[in-house]
Every structure is written in C-alpha cells, then in structure tokens.
Design a protein around this motif. Structure first.
Motif, mmCIF file in Angstrom:
data_model
loop_
_atom_site.group_PDB
_atom_site.id
_atom_site.type_symbol
_atom_site.label_atom_id
_atom_site.label_comp_id
_atom_site.label_asym_id
_atom_site.label_seq_id
_atom_site.Cartn_x
_atom_site.Cartn_y
_atom_site.Cartn_z
ATOM 1 N N PHE A 160 1.021 -1.122 -0.003
ATOM 2 C CA PHE A 160 0.080 -0.034 -0.109
ATOM 3 C C PHE A 160 0.809 1.213 0.136
ATOM 4 O O PHE A 160 2.113 0.979 0.132
ATOM 5 C CB PHE A 160 -1.078 -0.050 1.318
ATOM 6 C CG PHE A 160 -0.081 -0.011 2.744
ATOM 7 C CD1 PHE A 160 -0.009 1.464 3.301
ATOM 8 C CD2 PHE A 160 0.155 -1.111 3.228
ATOM 9 C CE1 PHE A 160 0.513 1.440 4.364
ATOM 10 C CE2 PHE A 160 0.803 -0.721 4.524
ATOM 11 C CZ PHE A 160 0.938 0.385 5.028
ATOM 12 N N ASP A 162 1.127 5.284 1.505
ATOM 13 C CA ASP A 162 0.755 6.107 2.678
ATOM 14 C C ASP A 162 1.612 7.402 2.597
ATOM 15 O O ASP A 162 2.507 7.711 1.551
ATOM 16 C CB ASP A 162 1.266 5.318 3.981
ATOM 17 C CG ASP A 162 0.548 5.933 5.157
ATOM 18 O OD1 ASP A 162 0.106 6.951 4.981
ATOM 19 O OD2 ASP A 162 0.689 5.404 6.145
ATOM 20 N N CYS A 242 0.131 5.690 9.073
ATOM 21 C CA CYS A 242 -0.687 4.635 9.644
ATOM 22 C C CYS A 242 -0.315 4.162 11.120
ATOM 23 O O CYS A 242 -0.728 4.011 11.911
ATOM 24 C CB CYS A 242 -1.089 3.560 8.720
ATOM 25 S SG CYS A 242 0.381 2.890 8.233
ATOM 26 N N VAL A 292 -2.817 -6.363 5.923
ATOM 27 C CA VAL A 292 -2.805 -5.054 5.595
ATOM 28 C C VAL A 292 -4.092 -4.357 5.225
ATOM 29 O O VAL A 292 -4.165 -3.266 5.512
ATOM 30 C CB VAL A 292 -1.781 -4.984 4.435
ATOM 31 C CG1 VAL A 292 -1.778 -3.751 3.657
ATOM 32 C CG2 VAL A 292 -0.452 -5.432 4.928
ATOM 33 N N ARG A 293 -4.943 -5.420 4.731
ATOM 34 C CA ARG A 293 -6.183 -4.764 4.218
ATOM 35 C C ARG A 293 -6.906 -4.231 5.247
ATOM 36 O O ARG A 293 -7.494 -3.160 5.245
ATOM 37 C CB ARG A 293 -6.873 -5.880 3.275
ATOM 38 C CG ARG A 293 -8.258 -5.279 2.840
ATOM 39 C CD ARG A 293 -8.970 -6.375 1.892
ATOM 40 N NE ARG A 293 -9.079 -7.763 2.680
ATOM 41 C CZ ARG A 293 -10.099 -7.762 3.547
ATOM 42 N NH1 ARG A 293 -11.053 -6.764 3.499
ATOM 43 N NH2 ARG A 293 -10.351 -8.782 4.072
ATOM 44 N N ARG A 296 -5.543 -1.331 6.493
ATOM 45 C CA ARG A 296 -6.048 0.020 5.632
ATOM 46 C C ARG A 296 -7.383 0.729 6.023
ATOM 47 O O ARG A 296 -7.889 1.705 6.153
ATOM 48 C CB ARG A 296 -5.787 -0.395 4.230
ATOM 49 C CG ARG A 296 -4.367 -0.449 3.614
ATOM 50 C CD ARG A 296 -4.162 -0.823 2.217
ATOM 51 N NE ARG A 296 -5.076 -0.060 1.318
ATOM 52 C CZ ARG A 296 -5.452 -0.471 0.050
ATOM 53 N NH1 ARG A 296 -4.883 -1.469 -0.263
ATOM 54 N NH2 ARG A 296 -6.375 0.194 -0.657
ATOM 55 N N GLU A 297 -8.280 -0.523 6.156
ATOM 56 C CA GLU A 297 -9.720 0.061 6.476
ATOM 57 C C GLU A 297 -9.687 0.722 7.920
ATOM 58 O O GLU A 297 -10.467 1.685 7.945
ATOM 59 C CB GLU A 297 -10.587 -1.265 6.518
ATOM 60 C CG GLU A 297 -10.463 -2.090 5.206
ATOM 61 C CD GLU A 297 -11.432 -3.197 5.278
ATOM 62 O OE1 GLU A 297 -11.391 -3.657 6.217
ATOM 63 O OE2 GLU A 297 -11.594 -3.968 4.187
ATOM 64 N N SER A 299 -7.460 2.533 9.267
ATOM 65 C CA SER A 299 -7.008 4.080 8.923
ATOM 66 C C SER A 299 -7.149 4.421 7.541
ATOM 67 O O SER A 299 -6.194 5.148 7.080
ATOM 68 C CB SER A 299 -5.473 3.932 9.236
ATOM 69 O OG SER A 299 -4.746 3.045 8.259
ATOM 70 N N ALA A 300 -8.304 4.176 7.123
ATOM 71 C CA ALA A 300 -8.758 4.636 5.568
ATOM 72 C C ALA A 300 -8.510 6.168 5.293
ATOM 73 O O ALA A 300 -8.128 6.466 4.320
ATOM 74 C CB ALA A 300 -10.083 4.463 5.475
ATOM 75 N N VAL A 303 -4.591 6.086 4.287
ATOM 76 C CA VAL A 303 -3.728 5.153 3.543
ATOM 77 C C VAL A 303 -4.665 5.053 2.239
ATOM 78 O O VAL A 303 -5.694 4.760 2.031
ATOM 79 C CB VAL A 303 -3.872 3.763 4.405
ATOM 80 C CG1 VAL A 303 -3.124 2.655 3.089
ATOM 81 C CG2 VAL A 303 -3.075 4.123 5.553
ATOM 82 N N THR A 304 -3.899 4.892 1.111
ATOM 83 C CA THR A 304 -4.604 4.947 -0.117
ATOM 84 C C THR A 304 -3.873 3.592 -0.801
ATOM 85 O O THR A 304 -2.745 3.214 -0.456
ATOM 86 C CB THR A 304 -4.113 6.165 -1.111
ATOM 87 O OG1 THR A 304 -2.688 6.414 -1.034
ATOM 88 C CG2 THR A 304 -4.915 7.232 -0.459
ATOM 89 N N PRO A 305 -4.641 3.150 -1.960
ATOM 90 C CA PRO A 305 -4.378 1.985 -2.473
ATOM 91 C C PRO A 305 -3.081 2.002 -3.043
ATOM 92 O O PRO A 305 -2.770 2.781 -3.542
ATOM 93 C CB PRO A 305 -5.545 1.639 -3.456
ATOM 94 C CG PRO A 305 -6.662 2.516 -2.989
ATOM 95 C CD PRO A 305 -6.034 3.535 -2.317
#
Length: 313
Positions: A160, A162, A242, A292-293, A296-297, A299-300, A303-305
């Motif tokens: 990902f 960040d 994150c 990791v997914r 990411r969710e 700390s939406a 964090v960007t794809p």
C-alpha cells in the motif's frame, strides 16, 4: 542435478559443513561437487572470507535460476490440495521495516493462532533497505518495508501507499504547528535507529537535490521504544501516518505534515524465488495481504491503495 542441489545448499547455508548436514553428505563430497561446478562455469562461485563463503556475482545470478528451477520441480512433485494450515508445522521469518509490525503484527499473529496454530512467526527488524543476503540464505523468508531497489532475482509486490509524517510529544513546543517546510527540519532534534547509523538513508537520497538534510543526533535500538522516548524528550522522528495513528491510540503524541519531498511512501513485500511456490509461504503471504487490508480499512483517511509492482504472490 547433484551438483546443483549442492550449490543451492551452499548458497543457503554459506557453509560446507552445514550443506553436508542438510544433504546428508560428507564434507569432502560437497567440496568435490563445488570444485566440479567451478571448473564447468569458470568462476569461483563461493569465496572464503573470514571463514565463511561469500558468493560472487555469477553465483548470485546462477542461484536465482537454480532456485526457481528446483522450486518448480518441488512444486510439480507436491499436491497443493494436501496443504492444510491447521496441521502445518513451521517457522516463518518475516523482516519488517518502517514500523510495519506495529500496524499488522497483532492482526497477523491472531489470524495464525486461529488458522495455523503450528506455524510460528518470527519477526525481525529491517531498518532501511533489507539485506539481499538475508533472503538468499533464508534468514528471512519475507521482507516488508519501504524498499528502494529490489534485485530482479526476488519477487516483490506493492502492499500500500501512505504518507510519512513527523511525530512528537503532544506537549512538544511545535505541537499544533502547521505543515513543515524544508527549512523547518533543522529546528528539530531527530532520532533514527541503530542500523541506519553511518548509512545513506531514504532521507539523504530525497533531500540531497534540495541541498537539505535531516541530521540525527541519536539512534535507538528498535522501533518499540519510539513513543516512550518521544514522551520524555523534545526529540522528533518520522514514520508512516498509519503507524502514527496506531501509536496515538495509546500515547499522547502529535503529528506534523512533512514537506512534499519527504511525504509519499510505498510499502513492499519481497520474497525469494525459492519460496514463491511453497504452499505454506504462499498462504502466509496471502494472510499478510489480508492483514494489511484490514489495517488500511482501520486507517482509511490516511492510507490509499498501492499500485502493483513486478510480481504477485
């Protein structure tokens, strides 16, 4: 084939004694097969330095191919349908850099506790770029972090993207300051981590064209002590946003936006070709991606794809 198996064992262990034990051969037999390979290829392949084998560039190139070929043979002989994480017994060594263990460590351990109780995870710190030799010799099976160049003999994938932020105590005089400029960097006391001492860092590479630098006046032994030092001093450090969010759930810390040249970062996962087709390691890599997914969710906003890099798991 025997010579190639010997070569693979020597590259993994960097020791004739250890390779002999691994292959259930005598040490003279190992030495004869290495000598045969040296004559055939016209290269010393492994040179003894301080009592240990050090590979030549030709050996590293050859091993990448040999690893892949042996892995394909091993894969062809295995039935992937037989792999069951619930009954697997193994140790997986994961090198983590840039504080990533703080973000995914608990999630990954809990998932493995439930799904693969016989799999032991051994996290190891990777400060800055990982050492290719650690993957070559399987001291590390998977490396996670902010890696600049990944040698082509390894597989890699983006996890990902960040942004990097400055982190200080909530009571620091600069807490609440607006976005930092390059000129502001000299006004902080910065610390980094021990393995970064006297080495070129990502900061050096990024700031050099701007004729700036972050000067570190202290080096810590590991990432875990970071919030404690920040709370009791006027020091500052940097970390992915994150990770800062994860720390701020437990410690009174403040974050400041860094100048654009230092901001964008990308996490990668790297592994050797030998482990690429292993059912166990394929499964663990998928679990890492899933952990990791979830991070990411959680700390939406920050964090960007990530974009895909060379090879998937």
């Amino acid at each position: 084939m025997n010579a190639l198996l010997t070569f693979d064992a020597l590259m993994r262990t960097r020791s004739a004694t250890a390779a002999a034990a691994l292959l259930h051969k005598t040490q003279p037999a190992i030495s004869r097969e290495l000598a045969r390979l040296r004559r055939t290829l016209g290269d010393p392949l492994l040179v003894v330095t301080r009592g240990r084998f050090v590979p030549t560039e030709r050996a590293l190139e050859l091993h990448a191919v040999v690893h892949d070929a042996l892995a394909r043979v091993e894969e062809a002989l295995q039935s992937h349908d037989d792999f069951d994480p619930a009954t697997a017994q193994a140790v997986v060594n994961i090198g983590t850099g840039a504080h990533l263990e703080v973000v995914i460590g608990a999630r990954l351990l809990e998932r493995l506790r439930v799904q693969a109780p016989g799999v032991t995870v051994r996290f190891q710190s990777v400060h800055g770029d990982f050492e290719p030799e650690d993957l070559d010799t399987e001291r590390i099976d998977i490396a996670l972090g902010l890696f600049g160049k990944v040698p082509p003999r390894f597989h890699s994938a983006s996890l990902f993207r960040d942004r990097r932020v400055c982190v200080i105590a909530a009571t620091h005089p600069m807490a609440g300051h607006g976005p930092l400029t390059l000129d502001d960097l000299a006004g902080f006391r910065w610390f980094a981590f021990a393995q970064m001492y006297d080495r070129e860092t990502n900061f050096d590479r990024v700031l050099k064209p701007h004729h700036r630098a972050i000067v570190f006046s202290a080096y810590l032994s590991g990432f875990g002590i970071t919030p404690y030092v920040l709370l009791d001093t006027d020091y500052a450090t940097t970390m992915p946003a994150c990770v800062a969010q994860a720390h701020k759930r437990h410690f009174p810390l403040a974050t400041l936006e860094l100048p654009p040249p230092l901001r964008d970062i990308e996490y990668f996962m790297v592994w050797s070709k030998r482990q690429h087709t292993s059912p166990l390691h394929r499964w663990v890599r998928a679990e890492i991606v899933d952990a990791v997914r979830h991070a990411r969710e959680a700390s939406a906003p920050t964090v960007t794809p990530g974009r895909r890099r060379r090879v998937d798991n």
